[in-house]
Design a protein around this motif. Structure first.
Motif, PDB file in Angstrom:
ATOM      1  N   ALA A  70      32.007  27.903  29.088  1.00 58.29           N
ATOM      2  CA  ALA A  70      33.045  27.447  28.151  1.00 58.29           C
ATOM      3  C   ALA A  70      32.728  26.025  27.689  1.00 58.29           C
ATOM      4  CB  ALA A  70      34.411  27.493  28.818  1.00 58.29           C
ATOM      5  N   ARG A  71      32.269  25.189  28.602  1.00 57.19           N
ATOM      6  CA  ARG A  71      31.870  23.824  28.253  1.00 57.19           C
ATOM      7  C   ARG A  71      30.683  23.836  27.295  1.00 57.19           C
ATOM      8  NH1 ARG A  71      30.911  18.485  29.957  1.00 57.19           N
ATOM      9  NH2 ARG A  71      28.705  17.963  30.057  1.00 57.19           N
ATOM     10  N   ILE A  72      29.690  24.664  27.595  1.00 57.52           N
ATOM     11  CA  ILE A  72      28.512  24.752  26.728  1.00 57.52           C
ATOM     12  C   ILE A  72      28.911  25.215  25.330  1.00 57.52           C
ATOM     13  CG2 ILE A  72      26.369  26.046  26.327  1.00 57.52           C
ATOM     14  CD1 ILE A  72      25.937  25.985  29.383  1.00 57.52           C
ATOM     15  N   GLY A  73      29.804  26.218  25.261  1.00 56.30           N
ATOM     16  CA  GLY A  73      30.234  26.733  23.968  1.00 56.30           C
ATOM     17  C   GLY A  73      30.915  25.685  23.115  1.00 56.30           C
ATOM     18  N   CYS A  74      31.645  24.770  23.737  1.00 58.16           N
ATOM     19  CA  CYS A  74      32.358  23.729  22.990  1.00 58.16           C
ATOM     20  C   CYS A  74      31.450  22.560  22.606  1.00 58.16           C
ATOM     21  CB  CYS A  74      33.532  23.206  23.816  1.00 58.16           C
ATOM     22  SG  CYS A  74      34.855  24.412  24.068  1.00 58.16           S
ATOM     23  N   LEU A  75      30.299  22.428  23.266  1.00 53.86           N
ATOM     24  CA  LEU A  75      29.419  21.286  23.014  1.00 53.86           C
ATOM     25  C   LEU A  75      28.125  21.663  22.319  1.00 53.86           C
ATOM     26  CD1 LEU A  75      29.750  19.403  26.441  1.00 53.86           C
ATOM     27  CD2 LEU A  75      30.951  18.913  24.294  1.00 53.86           C
ATOM     28  N   SER A  76      27.980  22.938  21.941  1.00 52.88           N
ATOM     29  CA  SER A  76      26.683  23.419  21.450  1.00 52.88           C
ATOM     30  C   SER A  76      26.494  23.137  19.966  1.00 52.88           C
ATOM     31  CB  SER A  76      26.541  24.922  21.720  1.00 52.88           C
ATOM     32  OG  SER A  76      27.594  25.652  21.103  1.00 52.88           O
ATOM     33  N   PHE A  77      26.495  21.852  19.603  1.00 55.96           N
ATOM     34  CA  PHE A  77      26.174  21.431  18.247  1.00 55.96           C
ATOM     35  C   PHE A  77      24.656  21.273  18.117  1.00 55.96           C
ATOM     36  CE2 PHE A  77      30.472  19.933  19.037  1.00 55.96           C
ATOM     37  CZ  PHE A  77      31.131  20.247  17.861  1.00 55.96           C
ATOM     38  N   GLY A  78      24.199  21.098  16.879  1.00 54.68           N
ATOM     39  CA  GLY A  78      22.808  20.717  16.659  1.00 54.68           C
ATOM     40  C   GLY A  78      21.849  21.854  16.443  1.00 54.68           C
ATOM     41  N   GLY A  79      22.350  23.071  16.180  1.00 59.47           N
ATOM     42  CA  GLY A  79      21.434  24.179  15.917  1.00 59.47           C
ATOM     43  C   GLY A  79      20.760  24.664  17.177  1.00 59.47           C
ATOM     44  N   PRO A  80      19.821  25.619  17.055  1.00 59.64           N
ATOM     45  CA  PRO A  80      19.215  26.226  18.243  1.00 59.64           C
ATOM     46  C   PRO A  80      18.463  25.249  19.125  1.00 59.64           C
ATOM     47  CG  PRO A  80      18.096  26.907  16.213  1.00 59.64           C
ATOM     48  CD  PRO A  80      19.359  26.235  15.801  1.00 59.64           C
ATOM     49  N   VAL A  81      17.819  24.247  18.520  1.00 63.78           N
ATOM     50  CA  VAL A  81      17.070  23.277  19.335  1.00 63.78           C
ATOM     51  C   VAL A  81      18.019  22.516  20.254  1.00 63.78           C
ATOM     52  CG1 VAL A  81      15.620  21.222  19.279  1.00 63.78           C
ATOM     53  CG2 VAL A  81      15.244  23.052  17.620  1.00 63.78           C
ATOM     54  N   GLY A  82      19.118  22.008  19.693  1.00 63.30           N
ATOM     55  CA  GLY A  82      20.090  21.292  20.508  1.00 63.30           C
ATOM     56  C   GLY A  82      20.764  22.175  21.533  1.00 63.30           C
ATOM     57  N   GLN A  83      21.060  23.426  21.159  1.00 68.11           N
ATOM     58  CA  GLN A  83      21.742  24.346  22.071  1.00 68.11           C
ATOM     59  C   GLN A  83      20.850  24.734  23.243  1.00 68.11           C
ATOM     60  OE1 GLN A  83      22.529  27.250  19.101  1.00 68.11           O
ATOM     61  NE2 GLN A  83      24.177  26.065  18.173  1.00 68.11           N
ATOM     62  N   ILE A  84      19.583  24.981  22.957  1.00 69.42           N
ATOM     63  CA  ILE A  84      18.639  25.341  24.023  1.00 69.42           C
ATOM     64  C   ILE A  84      18.441  24.155  24.963  1.00 69.42           C
ATOM     65  CG2 ILE A  84      16.210  25.885  24.463  1.00 69.42           C
ATOM     66  CD1 ILE A  84      16.357  27.600  21.852  1.00 69.42           C
ATOM     67  N   ALA A  85      18.362  22.940  24.397  1.00 71.90           N
ATOM     68  CA  ALA A  85      18.221  21.740  25.239  1.00 71.90           C
ATOM     69  C   ALA A  85      19.464  21.521  26.097  1.00 71.90           C
ATOM     70  CB  ALA A  85      17.964  20.519  24.354  1.00 71.90           C
ATOM     71  N   LEU A  86      20.653  21.767  25.528  1.00 73.27           N
ATOM     72  CA  LEU A  86      21.901  21.611  26.279  1.00 73.27           C
ATOM     73  C   LEU A  86      21.947  22.571  27.462  1.00 73.27           C
ATOM     74  CD1 LEU A  86      24.821  20.565  26.648  1.00 73.27           C
ATOM     75  CD2 LEU A  86      25.544  22.319  25.009  1.00 73.27           C
ATOM     76  N   MET A  87      21.615  23.836  27.234  1.00 72.62           N
ATOM     77  CA  MET A  87      21.634  24.811  28.328  1.00 72.62           C
ATOM     78  C   MET A  87      20.596  24.470  29.386  1.00 72.62           C
ATOM     79  SD  MET A  87      22.500  28.606  26.852  1.00 72.62           S
ATOM     80  CE  MET A  87      21.303  28.629  25.535  1.00 72.62           C
ATOM     81  N   HIS A  88      19.437  23.966  28.948  1.00 75.09           N
ATOM     82  CA  HIS A  88      18.411  23.583  29.922  1.00 75.09           C
ATOM     83  C   HIS A  88      18.928  22.480  30.836  1.00 75.09           C
ATOM     84  CE1 HIS A  88      14.741  21.596  31.420  1.00 75.09           C
ATOM     85  NE2 HIS A  88      14.202  22.793  31.362  1.00 75.09           N
ATOM     86  N   ARG A  89      19.584  21.478  30.250  1.00 75.89           N
ATOM     87  CA  ARG A  89      20.106  20.375  31.063  1.00 75.89           C
ATOM     88  C   ARG A  89      21.190  20.857  32.017  1.00 75.89           C
ATOM     89  NH1 ARG A  89      22.363  17.317  27.340  1.00 75.89           N
ATOM     90  NH2 ARG A  89      24.523  17.793  27.891  1.00 75.89           N
TER      91      ARG A  89
END
Length: 447
Positions: A26-45
């Protein structure tokens, strides 16, 4: 390594309980800005570095697998991780939570847009946003080209794809399928042209999971088709909701290369084929998608909403728009769950399929040409108010009326390109600045 960066997990931590998985996604879904590159980096972190729920190798392995599939790779990666940790319910929770926040925000913005699009201040606001989107698309083109075009053969494929779309107006799916076929042949005959790494010999592999995959395909296909069956039975094949559902169902099968790649095909059909919205409104939709969390392909919801909102019978416009948005979102994202649940058990085998890797490499190269075509299309319709097609034999070229150049849009686009490409500004900041500049310039220098 800086002290504040945790080391990447070498081995996966114990599986989290289901409520914790829901909270994190739920946190990732609310913070996943920036297109696929940003989203993939967010999930990795969040999932690899901080919690160690999957290892680095598992994460990269799954990401490569998701690149083979149509649809938003970041959402599919979320589904895969949820499925690995908590089976079907984990995959469903992770995938839904990745989409729902962005879907809710862009639906609210679509409703506002449907009612306010004719207002002067709203048009001024979006003049700036469209100009910034042009710069963002060019940045995406440069980023993908730098990563994908590492051989002369790949650069040639990208150039051919661009010419097929820009000059000959060939269908996007045909261009992608043709590139995949060329890549399959090249991988077998001349793999060095695609810079393919040698495939490691496969060790002892698990039995082929045919039964699992067939069950997932049967259940997933039934769920995917259910709302379309209801629309056909209640409204018939001539209703706009049926047209919307069929079109975006097809789109879900050919969305290799991410949202920017498929936008050219979607714009061509939604604007020229169905007449659901104008080229400027298509650019507005991408601007909305850039400002919301979740996959950029969520722009499809904006198109589905406006298509039904403007042809609402027998519903009211707002009800028709909501139905159009819901149907579009369903047929766009339901296949992502189908692909992961059906094909994830095959992931180990796919790593040892050189021809499949060749097809993917060629498709990725052709996607550069697709995004280049999208960049030119956006530039023509954002910077010029009058664009007309000119046909010479089999070649059809969109030519702008040079006297219709909107210098305000050109100025904002130039500054946005400098900020997002040269100065590496955050996309959200550039969009906000461009929107403000649009309001100021249109107020000071009305057209």
């Amino acid at each position: 390594m800086p002290d504040n960066v945790p080391p990447v997990a070498a081995t996966a931590s114990p599986v989290p309980d289901f409520p914790e998985l829901v909270r994190v996604f739920a946190r990732i879904g609310c913070l996943s800005f920036g297109g696929p590159v940003g989203q993939i980096a967010l999930m990795h972190r969040e999932l690899v570095e901080e919690r160690g729920w999957v290892t680095e190798d598992q994460y990269l392995h799954a990401l490569n697998f998701c690149h083979l599939l149509p649809g938003p790779e970041a959402q599919q990666l979320a589904i895969w991780i949820g499925n690995k940790l908590h089976g079907i319910r984990g995959g469903m929770a992770a995938g839904l939570l990745f989409v729902i926040p962005g879907a809710a925000v862009i639906l609210a913005l679509s409703i506002l847009y449907g009612f306010a699009a004719k207002l002067t201040w709203f048009a001024a606001l979006f003049l700036g946003i469209k100009a910034a989107v042009l710069a963002i698309v060019v940045q995406a083109l440069m980023r993908v080209a730098g990563r994908a075009l590492n051989t002369g053969f790949k650069r040639a494929l990208a150039g051919i794809a661009f010419l097929c779309l820009f000059l000959f107006n060939l269908p996007f799916p045909l261009v992608v399928l043709g590139a995949g076929l060329i890549g399959t042949i090249a991988a077998a005959k001349v793999p060095h042209l695609l810079a393919l790494k040698p495939v490691a010999p496969a060790g002892e592999l698990a039995p082929r999971p045919w039964r699992h995959s067939l069950n997932a395909v049967a259940i997933g296909s039934a769920a995917w088709a259910a709302p379309m069956i209801a629309v056909f039975a209640l409204l018939g094949p001539d209703h706009v909701l049926w047209q919307v559902g069929v079109f975006f169902s097809k789109l879900a099968v050919v969305t290799f290369g991410g949202a920017y790649a498929v936008l050219a095909y979607m714009a061509q059909q939604a604007v020229q084929g169905f007449g659901w919205l104008s080229p400027g409104e298509m650019a507005d939709g991408l601007g909305l998608a850039e400002t919301t969390p979740g996959p950029l392909i969520m722009v499809t919801q904006f198109v589905g909403y406006l298509a039904a909102f403007r042809d609402p019978a027998p519903f009211t416009p707002i009800i028709a728009g909501l139905l159009g948005a819901a149907l579009t979102t369903w047929v766009t994202f339901a296949p992502c769950f189908l692909w992961i649940f059906a094909f994830a058990p095959w992931i180990e085998r796919l790593e040892h399929a050189p021809r499949l890797k060749g097809a993917l490499a060629a498709v990725t190269a052709s996607i550069v040409g697709v995004i280049a075509n999208l960049s030119v299309w956006f530039a023509l319709h954002v910077l010029f108010t009058r664009v007309a097609p000119a046909t010479v034999g089999p070649v059809q070229i969109a030519l702008p009326n040079l006297t219709s150049l909107d210098w305000r849009a050109a100025l904002i686009a130039g500054v946005a390109a400098w900020l997002v490409i040269g100065r590496k500004w955050n996309v959200m900041a550039v969009l906000a600045l461009a929107a403000g500049a649009g309001l100021v310039l249109c107020q000071a220098f009305p057209a």
